[in-house]
Scaffold this active site. Structure first.
Site, PDB file in Angstrom:
ATOM      1  N   TYR A 256       6.236  -2.576   7.149  1.00 34.96           N
ATOM      2  CA  TYR A 256       4.834  -2.421   6.746  1.00 34.96           C
ATOM      3  C   TYR A 256       3.962  -2.259   8.003  1.00 34.96           C
ATOM      4  O   TYR A 256       3.218  -1.288   8.153  1.00 34.96           O
ATOM      5  CB  TYR A 256       4.402  -3.638   5.917  1.00 34.96           C
ATOM      6  CG  TYR A 256       2.909  -3.739   5.672  1.00 34.96           C
ATOM      7  CD1 TYR A 256       2.281  -2.958   4.711  1.00 34.96           C
ATOM      8  CD2 TYR A 256       2.113  -4.626   6.422  1.00 34.96           C
ATOM      9  CE1 TYR A 256       0.904  -3.047   4.495  1.00 34.96           C
ATOM     10  CE2 TYR A 256       0.749  -4.722   6.200  1.00 34.96           C
ATOM     11  CZ  TYR A 256       0.153  -3.930   5.238  1.00 34.96           C
ATOM     12  OH  TYR A 256      -1.211  -4.021   5.033  1.00 34.96           O
TER      13      TYR A 256
ATOM     14  N   LYS B 101       1.837   0.883   9.386  1.00 32.02           N
ATOM     15  CA  LYS B 101       0.368   0.777   9.433  1.00 32.02           C
ATOM     16  C   LYS B 101      -0.131   1.183  10.833  1.00 32.02           C
ATOM     17  O   LYS B 101      -1.197   1.756  10.981  1.00 32.02           O
ATOM     18  CB  LYS B 101      -0.110  -0.649   9.095  1.00 32.02           C
ATOM     19  CG  LYS B 101       0.037  -1.077   7.653  1.00 32.02           C
ATOM     20  CD  LYS B 101      -0.768  -0.281   6.640  1.00 32.02           C
ATOM     21  CE  LYS B 101      -2.229  -0.596   6.549  1.00 32.02           C
ATOM     22  NZ  LYS B 101      -2.895   0.158   5.450  1.00 32.02           N
TER      23      LYS B 101
HETATM   24  N1  NDP Z   1      -3.919  -7.516   0.850  1.00 32.69           N
HETATM   25  C1  NDP Z   1      -4.122  -7.847   2.130  1.00 32.69           C
HETATM   26  O1  NDP Z   1      -4.148  -9.021   2.509  1.00 32.69           O
HETATM   27  C2  NDP Z   1      -4.361  -6.751   3.126  1.00 32.69           C
HETATM   28  C3  NDP Z   1      -4.288  -5.403   2.787  1.00 32.69           C
HETATM   29  N2  NDP Z   1      -4.556  -4.454   3.721  1.00 32.69           N
HETATM   30  C4  NDP Z   1      -4.536  -3.028   3.353  1.00 32.69           C
HETATM   31  O2  NDP Z   1      -5.496  -2.835   2.321  1.00 32.69           O
HETATM   32  C5  NDP Z   1      -5.102  -1.742   1.493  1.00 32.69           C
HETATM   33  C6  NDP Z   1      -5.191  -2.168   0.053  1.00 32.69           C
HETATM   34  O3  NDP Z   1      -4.337  -3.265  -0.160  1.00 32.69           O
HETATM   35  P1  NDP Z   1      -4.235  -3.994  -1.582  1.00 32.69           P
HETATM   36  O4  NDP Z   1      -5.407  -3.644  -2.393  1.00 32.69           O
HETATM   37  O5  NDP Z   1      -3.890  -5.394  -1.296  1.00 32.69           O
HETATM   38  O6  NDP Z   1      -2.930  -3.259  -2.163  1.00 32.69           O
HETATM   39  P2  NDP Z   1      -2.602  -2.804  -3.664  1.00 32.69           P
HETATM   40  O7  NDP Z   1      -1.122  -2.629  -3.724  1.00 32.69           O
HETATM   41  O8  NDP Z   1      -3.239  -3.678  -4.659  1.00 32.69           O
HETATM   42  O9  NDP Z   1      -3.310  -1.363  -3.750  1.00 32.69           O
HETATM   43  C7  NDP Z   1      -2.769  -0.183  -3.236  1.00 32.69           C
HETATM   44  C8  NDP Z   1      -2.857   0.907  -4.295  1.00 32.69           C
HETATM   45  O10 NDP Z   1      -2.300   2.120  -3.767  1.00 32.69           O
HETATM   46  C9  NDP Z   1      -1.401   2.658  -4.727  1.00 32.69           C
HETATM   47  N3  NDP Z   1      -0.398   3.524  -4.125  1.00 32.69           N
HETATM   48  C10 NDP Z   1       0.751   3.140  -3.492  1.00 32.69           C
HETATM   49  N4  NDP Z   1       1.436   4.227  -3.124  1.00 32.69           N
HETATM   50  C11 NDP Z   1       0.725   5.313  -3.498  1.00 32.69           C
HETATM   51  C12 NDP Z   1       0.924   6.710  -3.396  1.00 32.69           C
HETATM   52  N5  NDP Z   1       2.037   7.220  -2.845  1.00 32.69           N
HETATM   53  N6  NDP Z   1      -0.010   7.542  -3.885  1.00 32.69           N
HETATM   54  C13 NDP Z   1      -1.135   7.050  -4.486  1.00 32.69           C
HETATM   55  N7  NDP Z   1      -1.371   5.736  -4.617  1.00 32.69           N
HETATM   56  C14 NDP Z   1      -0.455   4.871  -4.133  1.00 32.69           C
HETATM   57  C15 NDP Z   1      -0.800   1.412  -5.352  1.00 32.69           C
HETATM   58  O11 NDP Z   1      -0.088   1.696  -6.548  1.00 32.69           O
HETATM   59  P3  NDP Z   1       1.188   0.734  -6.916  1.00 32.69           P
HETATM   60  O12 NDP Z   1       0.630  -0.640  -7.102  1.00 32.69           O
HETATM   61  O13 NDP Z   1       1.739   1.345  -8.143  1.00 32.69           O
HETATM   62  O14 NDP Z   1       2.106   0.817  -5.722  1.00 32.69           O
HETATM   63  C16 NDP Z   1      -2.041   0.560  -5.556  1.00 32.69           C
HETATM   64  O15 NDP Z   1      -2.721   0.926  -6.721  1.00 32.69           O
HETATM   65  C17 NDP Z   1      -3.715  -1.331   1.966  1.00 32.69           C
HETATM   66  O16 NDP Z   1      -3.823  -0.221   2.807  1.00 32.69           O
HETATM   67  C18 NDP Z   1      -3.230  -2.524   2.780  1.00 32.69           C
HETATM   68  O17 NDP Z   1      -2.355  -2.121   3.797  1.00 32.69           O
HETATM   69  C19 NDP Z   1      -4.892  -4.781   5.002  1.00 32.69           C
HETATM   70  C20 NDP Z   1      -4.974  -6.080   5.376  1.00 32.69           C
HETATM   71  C21 NDP Z   1      -4.706  -7.167   4.487  1.00 32.69           C
HETATM   72  C1  LIG Z   2       4.355 -19.635   3.233  1.00 28.48           C
HETATM   73  C2  LIG Z   2       3.997 -19.023   1.932  1.00 28.48           C
HETATM   74  C3  LIG Z   2       5.083 -18.787   0.953  1.00 28.48           C
HETATM   75  C4  LIG Z   2       2.735 -18.704   1.698  1.00 28.48           C
HETATM   76  C5  LIG Z   2       2.276 -17.958   0.495  1.00 28.48           C
HETATM   77  C6  LIG Z   2       1.091 -17.086   0.809  1.00 28.48           C
HETATM   78  C7  LIG Z   2       1.501 -15.764   1.412  1.00 28.48           C
HETATM   79  C8  LIG Z   2       2.072 -14.906   0.298  1.00 28.48           C
HETATM   80  C9  LIG Z   2       0.288 -15.105   2.100  1.00 28.48           C
HETATM   81  C10 LIG Z   2      -0.196 -15.942   3.283  1.00 28.48           C
HETATM   82  C11 LIG Z   2      -0.734 -14.970   4.333  1.00 28.48           C
HETATM   83  C12 LIG Z   2      -0.794 -13.657   3.594  1.00 28.48           C
HETATM   84  C13 LIG Z   2      -0.947 -12.369   4.333  1.00 28.48           C
HETATM   85  C14 LIG Z   2      -0.465 -11.178   3.783  1.00 28.48           C
HETATM   86  C15 LIG Z   2       0.283 -11.191   2.474  1.00 28.48           C
HETATM   87  C16 LIG Z   2       0.275 -12.534   1.733  1.00 28.48           C
HETATM   88  C17 LIG Z   2       0.446 -13.704   2.690  1.00 28.48           C
HETATM   89  C18 LIG Z   2       1.762 -13.575   3.457  1.00 28.48           C
HETATM   90  C19 LIG Z   2      -0.531  -9.869   4.532  1.00 28.48           C
HETATM   91  C20 LIG Z   2       0.869  -9.652   5.129  1.00 28.48           C
HETATM   92  C21 LIG Z   2      -0.884  -8.695   3.619  1.00 28.48           C
HETATM   93  C22 LIG Z   2      -0.930  -7.384   4.353  1.00 28.48           C
HETATM   94  C23 LIG Z   2      -1.587  -7.409   5.691  1.00 28.48           C
HETATM   95  O1  LIG Z   2      -2.021  -6.395   6.172  1.00 28.48           O
HETATM   96  C24 LIG Z   2      -1.608  -8.659   6.478  1.00 28.48           C
HETATM   97  C25 LIG Z   2      -1.654  -9.899   5.605  1.00 28.48           C
HETATM   98  C26 LIG Z   2      -1.592 -11.169   6.440  1.00 28.48           C
HETATM   99  C27 LIG Z   2      -1.705 -12.415   5.613  1.00 28.48           C
END
Ligand code: NDP
Ligand SMILES: CC(C)=CCC[C@@H](C)[C@H]1CC[C@H]2C3=C(CC[C@]12C)[C@@]1(C)CCC(=O)C[C@@H]1CC3
Length: 351
Positions: A144, A148
């Site tokens: 991932y 990214k």
């Molecule tokens: N959640 C977090 O803590 C963090 C997230 N991010 C970034 O934020 C962004 C959003 O994350 P988040 O909202 O959590 O993720 P989600 O998985 O909820 O949202 C991503 C969306 O993109 C869709 N998608 C995946 N592949 C494709 C494709 N090939 N074409 C079109 N759509 C696609 C997914 O569909 P499907 O679910 O069916 O795969 C989903 O609807 C991402 O870029 C992630 O890297 C950055 C930092 C932290």
């Molecule tokens: C130890 C344990 C089982 C904790 C449960 C919570 C975790 C699932 C989250 C704690 C920090 C989170 C995190 C992300 C995903 C969910 C956690 C691991 C990311 C990897 C999501 C995508 C990013 O870009 C960075 C995030 C960092 C923190």
């Protein structure tokens, strides 16, 4: 004779708009008077006035249809970080992002805002108040993160004032809030399986957890400040709650809020990390026979046991960013949004 209206600067597309962050972004944009088109591989909701295009972002023709008359694009689609599928990450985050850039340029899009991640600089060791000039991780901790990094480089390098195509990357960290499919659900599932009793390390490590509405606010500010003369062009910006918190305090507040016990017993970090790496190798070896999904992956253990918090001073300076929801309020609102995951409710459903 039909007259074609000039594309409006309040018309935008959200790639990944059906996901957790994407849907919050779409809702806020609609509130702010934008006309929104969603492009996503799935459609998970409807909002009056929002147009949905279902398709894969690797398909340029499908993208071009969705981007007609659009001047501003938010790209927040990615495979879920928990997936271990290297080919999928490569195809969507690298090749797909290249396709998004080409489609934007061909369709006449003027501004592209990418959702990157603060983890592009994280190698599994402490980061305290990290600034945007930290080097990209040389040894990214998983596929991932690896993809990214490439994605962010592609988008920032595509920024061209001469061509009238401006780009910026937002790097949020640990996004949480209502409807998040990851953090709270995984946490509750781990607690229900009795695996949330232990604190990895001494529990003093500080981490950023960012409420989804603050992340949305950062994206919209970036889009609105992205102009040829602005310092945002081709730059990355951390967007956080600006309130680093002890990882285990945050987890405990969410768990206790939902009626579960807070973790209490300490385990040495390197012991847990070593076991996670061993388990990971084992899952690779056994993959042809059985599919195992360990809860404690090396990435999660590293995130749970190290400091990783980031400065958002650059976003404050260049776009006037300030978080709009405090951490305290964000945790309360998040806990309240998961009544179905409460311990008493899940217990009742079982008996
Ligand atoms: N959640 C977090 O803590 C963090 C997230 N991010 C970034 O934020 C962004 C959003 O994350 P988040 O909202 O959590 O993720 P989600 O998985 O909820 O949202 C991503 C969306 O993109 C869709 N998608 C995946 N592949 C494709 C494709 N090939 N074409 C079109 N759509 C696609 C997914 O569909 P499907 O679910 O069916 O795969 C989903 O609807 C991402 O870029 C992630 O890297 C950055 C930092 C932290
Ligand atoms: C130890 C344990 C089982 C904790 C449960 C919570 C975790 C699932 C989250 C704690 C920090 C989170 C995190 C992300 C995903 C969910 C956690 C691991 C990311 C990897 C999501 C995508 C990013 O870009 C960075 C995030 C960092 C923190």
């Amino acid at each position: 004779m039909a007259t074609r209206l000039r594309p409006s600067s309040k018309r935008c597309a959200v790639i990944g708009g059906s996901g957790f962050l994407g849907r919050h972004l779409v809702e806020r944009l609609v509130d702010k008077g934008y006309t929104v088109t969603v492009f996503d591989i799935r459609q998970s909701y409807t909002i009056p006035g929002v147009t949905f295009h279902q398709g894969d972002l690797c398909d340029k023709q499908a993208l071009l249809k969705a981007l007609q008359d659009v001047l501003l694009v938010f790209h927040c689609a990615s495979p879920a970080p928990g997936s271990d599928d290297r080919a999928l990450f490569h195809r969507v985050n690298i090749d797909g992002t290249r396709t998004v850039i080409e489609a934007c340029q061909e369709a006449g899009v003027q501004r592209l805002v990418l959702t990157s991640s603060a983890s592009v600089v994280f190698e599994g060791t402490d980061i305290k108040n990290g600034k945007e000039d930290l080097p990209y991780a040389k040894k990214p901790i998983d596929y991932y993160t690896e993809t990214k990094i490439q994605q962010e480089k592609l988008v920032l390098n595509a920024c061209s004032k001469e061509r009238g195509f401006l780009t910026v990357a937002i790097r949020p960290h640990g996004i949480f809030g209502p409807r998040d499919p990851q953090l709270v659900p995984i946490l509750v599932d781990t607690a229900r399986r009795g695996k949330m009793k232990f604190i990895i390390g001494d529990g003093s490590n500080l981490v950023d957890f960012t409420f989804v509405e603050n992340v949305v606010h950062g994206h919209i500010l970036a889009a609105e400040c992205l102009k040829a003369e602005s310092p945002l062009c081709g730059q990355a910006y951390h967007i956080t709650n600006d309130e680093p918190v002890r990882f285990w305090d945050f987890m405990s507040q969410v768990l206790v809020g939902l009626g579960y016990d807070a973790p209490r017993y300490h385990l040495p970090y390197w012991l847990v990390y070593g076991i996670a790496v061993l388990l990971w190798f084992l899952t690779l070896l056994l993959r042809p026979l059985v599919a195992i999904k360990p809860t404690f992956t090396p990435m999660r253990v590293a995130l749970a046991g190290t400091h990783h918090y980031y400065s958002c001073a650059r976003a404050k300076r260049d776009m006037g960013y300030q978080p709009v929801v405090s951490l305290k309020e964000a945790i309360t609102r998040t806990v309240e949004s998961y009544p179905h995951l409460r311990r008493d409710v899940l217990k009742g459903a079982k008996s």
